[in-house]
Scaffold this active site. Structure first.
Site, PDB file in Angstrom:
ATOM      1  N   LYS A 100       0.825  -1.235   0.000  1.00  0.00           N
ATOM      2  CA  LYS A 100       0.000   0.000   0.000  1.00  0.00           C
ATOM      3  C   LYS A 100       0.840   1.258   0.000  1.00  0.00           C
ATOM      4  O   LYS A 100       0.448   2.280  -0.551  1.00  0.00           O
ATOM      5  CB  LYS A 100      -0.956   0.022   1.195  1.00  0.00           C
ATOM      6  CG  LYS A 100      -0.340  -0.328   2.528  1.00  0.00           C
ATOM      7  CD  LYS A 100      -0.501  -1.789   2.757  1.00  0.00           C
ATOM      8  CE  LYS A 100       0.301  -2.316   3.900  1.00  0.00           C
ATOM      9  NZ  LYS A 100      -0.207  -3.560   4.406  1.00  0.00           N
ATOM     10  N   ASP A 196      -0.141   3.057   8.062  1.00  0.00           N
ATOM     11  CA  ASP A 196      -0.675   2.007   7.177  1.00  0.00           C
ATOM     12  C   ASP A 196      -2.117   2.358   6.765  1.00  0.00           C
ATOM     13  O   ASP A 196      -2.481   2.222   5.594  1.00  0.00           O
ATOM     14  CB  ASP A 196      -0.615   0.668   7.933  1.00  0.00           C
ATOM     15  CG  ASP A 196      -1.136  -0.481   7.113  1.00  0.00           C
ATOM     16  OD1 ASP A 196      -0.406  -0.969   6.240  1.00  0.00           O
ATOM     17  OD2 ASP A 196      -2.301  -0.894   7.340  1.00  0.00           O
ATOM     18  N   LYS A 200      -3.786   3.314   3.013  1.00  0.00           N
ATOM     19  CA  LYS A 200      -4.953   2.612   2.469  1.00  0.00           C
ATOM     20  C   LYS A 200      -6.104   3.574   2.148  1.00  0.00           C
ATOM     21  O   LYS A 200      -6.755   3.436   1.109  1.00  0.00           O
ATOM     22  CB  LYS A 200      -5.397   1.531   3.456  1.00  0.00           C
ATOM     23  CG  LYS A 200      -4.383   0.388   3.553  1.00  0.00           C
ATOM     24  CD  LYS A 200      -4.656  -0.507   4.745  1.00  0.00           C
ATOM     25  CE  LYS A 200      -3.751  -1.720   4.768  1.00  0.00           C
ATOM     26  NZ  LYS A 200      -3.810  -2.454   6.038  1.00  0.00           N
ATOM     27  N   GLY A 297      -3.235 -10.843   7.627  1.00  0.00           N
ATOM     28  CA  GLY A 297      -2.953 -12.271   7.769  1.00  0.00           C
ATOM     29  C   GLY A 297      -2.489 -12.815   6.438  1.00  0.00           C
ATOM     30  O   GLY A 297      -3.040 -12.460   5.396  1.00  0.00           O
TER      31      GLY A 297
HETATM   32  P1  NAP Z   1       7.805 -10.186   5.550  1.00  0.00           P
HETATM   33  O1  NAP Z   1       7.347 -11.425   6.213  1.00  0.00           O
HETATM   34  O2  NAP Z   1       8.759  -9.284   6.248  1.00  0.00           O
HETATM   35  O3  NAP Z   1       8.436 -10.607   4.129  1.00  0.00           O
HETATM   36  C1  NAP Z   1       9.207  -9.744   3.332  1.00  0.00           C
HETATM   37  C2  NAP Z   1       9.984 -10.597   2.338  1.00  0.00           C
HETATM   38  O4  NAP Z   1      10.686  -9.747   1.449  1.00  0.00           O
HETATM   39  C3  NAP Z   1      11.015 -11.509   2.992  1.00  0.00           C
HETATM   40  O5  NAP Z   1      11.082 -12.737   2.316  1.00  0.00           O
HETATM   41  C4  NAP Z   1      12.330 -10.750   2.808  1.00  0.00           C
HETATM   42  O6  NAP Z   1      13.449 -11.587   2.718  1.00  0.00           O
HETATM   43  C5  NAP Z   1      12.089 -10.080   1.474  1.00  0.00           C
HETATM   44  N1  NAP Z   1      12.812  -8.827   1.348  1.00  0.00           N
HETATM   45  C6  NAP Z   1      12.630  -7.682   2.038  1.00  0.00           C
HETATM   46  N2  NAP Z   1      13.505  -6.734   1.644  1.00  0.00           N
HETATM   47  C7  NAP Z   1      14.265  -7.307   0.674  1.00  0.00           C
HETATM   48  C8  NAP Z   1      15.357  -6.862  -0.113  1.00  0.00           C
HETATM   49  N3  NAP Z   1      15.842  -5.627   0.005  1.00  0.00           N
HETATM   50  N4  NAP Z   1      15.891  -7.725  -1.016  1.00  0.00           N
HETATM   51  C9  NAP Z   1      15.409  -8.979  -1.126  1.00  0.00           C
HETATM   52  N5  NAP Z   1      14.388  -9.463  -0.410  1.00  0.00           N
HETATM   53  C10 NAP Z   1      13.830  -8.651   0.489  1.00  0.00           C
HETATM   54  O7  NAP Z   1       6.556  -9.259   5.148  1.00  0.00           O
HETATM   55  P2  NAP Z   1       5.048  -9.747   4.842  1.00  0.00           P
HETATM   56  O8  NAP Z   1       4.245  -9.732   6.085  1.00  0.00           O
HETATM   57  O9  NAP Z   1       5.099 -10.971   4.015  1.00  0.00           O
HETATM   58  O10 NAP Z   1       4.518  -8.503   3.979  1.00  0.00           O
HETATM   59  C11 NAP Z   1       4.897  -8.344   2.649  1.00  0.00           C
HETATM   60  C12 NAP Z   1       4.063  -7.255   1.983  1.00  0.00           C
HETATM   61  O11 NAP Z   1       2.679  -7.601   2.037  1.00  0.00           O
HETATM   62  C13 NAP Z   1       4.168  -5.871   2.632  1.00  0.00           C
HETATM   63  O12 NAP Z   1       4.085  -4.879   1.632  1.00  0.00           O
HETATM   64  C14 NAP Z   1       2.911  -5.796   3.487  1.00  0.00           C
HETATM   65  O13 NAP Z   1       2.471  -4.459   3.707  1.00  0.00           O
HETATM   66  C15 NAP Z   1       1.941  -6.515   2.576  1.00  0.00           C
HETATM   67  N6  NAP Z   1       0.776  -7.054   3.270  1.00  0.00           N
HETATM   68  C16 NAP Z   1       0.938  -7.839   4.353  1.00  0.00           C
HETATM   69  C17 NAP Z   1      -0.180  -8.351   4.987  1.00  0.00           C
HETATM   70  C18 NAP Z   1      -0.049  -9.225   6.208  1.00  0.00           C
HETATM   71  O14 NAP Z   1      -1.086  -9.547   6.805  1.00  0.00           O
HETATM   72  N7  NAP Z   1       1.161  -9.625   6.596  1.00  0.00           N
HETATM   73  C19 NAP Z   1      -1.450  -8.056   4.508  1.00  0.00           C
HETATM   74  C20 NAP Z   1      -1.577  -7.237   3.361  1.00  0.00           C
HETATM   75  C21 NAP Z   1      -0.454  -6.731   2.747  1.00  0.00           C
HETATM   76  P3  NAP Z   1      13.923 -12.502   3.971  1.00  0.00           P
HETATM   77  O15 NAP Z   1      12.810 -13.492   4.200  1.00  0.00           O
HETATM   78  O16 NAP Z   1      15.173 -13.147   3.528  1.00  0.00           O
HETATM   79  O17 NAP Z   1      14.077 -11.546   5.117  1.00  0.00           O
HETATM   80  N1  HSE Z   2      -0.238  -4.719   8.836  1.00  0.00           N
HETATM   81  C1  HSE Z   2      -1.436  -4.642   8.070  1.00  0.00           C
HETATM   82  C2  HSE Z   2      -2.621  -4.676   9.010  1.00  0.00           C
HETATM   83  C3  HSE Z   2      -1.491  -5.809   7.119  1.00  0.00           C
HETATM   84  O1  HSE Z   2      -2.454  -5.025  10.178  1.00  0.00           O
HETATM   85  O2  HSE Z   2      -3.712  -4.329   8.590  1.00  0.00           O
HETATM   86  C4  HSE Z   2      -2.633  -5.734   6.143  1.00  0.00           C
HETATM   87  O3  HSE Z   2      -2.446  -4.706   5.214  1.00  0.00           O
END
Ligand code: NAP
Ligand code: HSE
Length: 424
Positions: A100, A196, A200, A297
């Site tokens: 986002k 965040d 959004k 999630g």
């Molecule tokens: P995360 O668990 O921290 O995963 C990030 C991934 O990107 C990891 O695999 C990390 O590598 C890799 N990464 C980060 N910086 C990098 C770099 N400079 N070069 C190469 N690889 C890199 O985060 P997440 O929770 O999956 O979230 C990912 C995205 O989804 C974010 O934009 C978040 O806002 C969005 N999102 C998340 C959710 C949620 O519920 N979690 C919901 C909606 C949207 P390593 O594993 O090696 O550290």
């Molecule tokens: N960190 C964000 C939240 C993930 O808690 O809503 C979903 O965008």
């Protein structure tokens, strides 16, 4: 069709898993399977469900690979994710992102670039986690006249506030729980501080009001200062405290804000508990529409990504990009912050002696603020201080800010605690 992931963390792994499980259905829908060629990560030796063979720490193995037609960005943060997305589009790759921050800050520019290059950019997963909100607003509500958006857009903070209200739980321990469940951002400050939600609501308002709303222009307050005491007071007065993202249009002028808000316990959004999100549209011809569901999630987010992946893959396979976007058309006219009008809850401690309430009431009256109710609980006389809670009627933000700065200068003020806006 070959695809590549930028990121193999919480969301990337959930997406990996669902693509493996659904590949037969994907084949039926698209006429060919999806083949994940590479996954970019930072640390190649971290344990994860994705076999090592697929992992790389070299972005060019995805961004410059002509076989990869679609790139899925699930890294998070502005850089280097923004530069990677831009490079993928410049190389005529379709892109799907859950980011986002990037869509809110650079969405207009990236969508224009995508159109120029004959590709597309999907961002369903960037708002509302598993709720199909972007498709709803772009397609289901197309040409509707949306007047207001009332929304809870951050799962982590809603999870924290719900646990504080229901279980009197401490802020820091619940944040840790939300992180363990994979709800929080890689940097949880973005959740707690309201950033965040700002990203959004910037995306939703740009689409709903056909304009360009930048995060820096949105008023923001996070939940850092919300205490159990305020939650208890709110409850006893018949309210819940929610981190609301609000957008309202009146005669062409927009007011967009994110802040903790007291809403009546019988309000639809008050029933949104835990990690869930909800988006209530007030629309001129249809009336009110609400979308509700898991707002964060890894699994719900993976499903939102998958819906974009299927739509864009179909476009790629059938040479049929669909530019269906009503955002970024007109300049925005945002109301100055002082001109917004709402009700307020104020809590503070004063010296417990004659004439104190009169001094407070005089300041409020002089600033054209009408008091709706006052609470002063009896305390031990030896305390020599009293806690005052005031609820106001509707007034201007500029008036309340001026009144507070005057109250804070009074010698009888012992401690200033809270200002929470009230919406009904
Ligand atoms: P995360 O668990 O921290 O995963 C990030 C991934 O990107 C990891 O695999 C990390 O590598 C890799 N990464 C980060 N910086 C990098 C770099 N400079 N070069 C190469 N690889 C890199 O985060 P997440 O929770 O999956 O979230 C990912 C995205 O989804 C974010 O934009 C978040 O806002 C969005 N999102 C998340 C959710 C949620 O519920 N979690 C919901 C909606 C949207 P390593 O594993 O090696 O550290
Ligand atoms: N960190 C964000 C939240 C993930 O808690 O809503 C979903 O965008």
């Amino acid at each position: 069709m070959k695809i590549g992931f930028l990121g193999g963390g919480q969301v990337g792994q959930a997406l990996w898993e669902v693509i493996q499980k659904e590949n037969e259905n994907i084949l039926n829908l698209l006429g060919e399977p999806l083949e994940i060629k590479k996954v970019l990560v930072r640390n190649l030796s971290k344990p994860r469900i994705i076999p090592n063979y697929y992992l790389t720490n070299k972005p060019e193995e995805i961004l410059d690979d002509y076989e990869i037609k679609l790139v899925i960005e699930v890294m998070g943060g502005e850089e280097p994710a923004y530069s990677f997305i831009k490079r993928a589009i410049e190389n005529k790759k379709y892109v799907v992102t859950a980011n986002k921050e990037i869509i809110a800050i650079h969405g207009d520019e990236l969508l224009k670039l995508a159109r120029k290059k004959g590709v597309d950019l999907g961002f369903e997963a960037s708002v509302g986690g598993g709720i199909p909100i972007i498709k709803a607003i772009k397609e289901g509500l197309v040409l509707d006249k949306i007047k207001e958006i009332w929304s809870i857009l951050n799962g982590t903070t809603n999870y924290i506030l719900t646990n504080m209200e229901e279980n009197k739980a401490e802020f820091s321990s619940i944040l840790q729980e939300a992180q363990e469940k994979g709800y929080a951002e890689p940097d949880p400050y973005k959740d707690i501080s309201g950033l965040d939600s700002v990203y959004k609501i910037a995306i939703l308002s740009s689409l709903a009001f056909h304009t360009t709303i930048k995060p820096k222009d949105i008023f923001r307050e996070g939940i850092e200062k919300i205490t159990l005491r305020d939650i208890e007071y709110a409850k006893s007065l018949g309210y819940s405290i929610k981190l609301l993202a609000l957008a309202k249009e009146e005669n062409g002028a927009l007011e967009i804000r994110v802040h903790p808000t007291m809403i009546p316990q019988n309000h639809l959004l008050s029933a949104v508990r835990g990690v869930n999100n909800a988006i209530l549209f007030k629309e001129e011809r249809r009336g009110n529409i609400i979308l509700y569901g898991p707002g964060a999630g890894p699994k719900p987010t993976a499903m939102a990504l998958l819906s974009d992946i299927l739509e864009l893959s179909y476009s790629i396979l059938h040479s049929h990009p669909r530019y269906y976007n009503f955002a970024y058309l007109y300049p925005s006219d945002l109301k100055p912050w002082g001109e917004i009008k709402t009700r307020y809850y104020l809590r503070f401690w004063v010296q417990d002696r004659p004439g104190v309430l009169a001094q407070i009431a005089k300041i409020l009256g002089e600033n054209n603020i009408s008091i709706a109710s006052v609470i002063q609980k009896e305390t031990n006389i030896e305390n020599e201080k009293a806690e005052i809670v005031i609820l106001t009627h509707i007034t201007y933000e500029k008036n309340i800010q001026k009144a507070i700065s005057e109250i804070q200068k009074l010698p009888i003020l012992v401690e200033w605690n809270s200002l929470i806006r009230i919406e009904v």
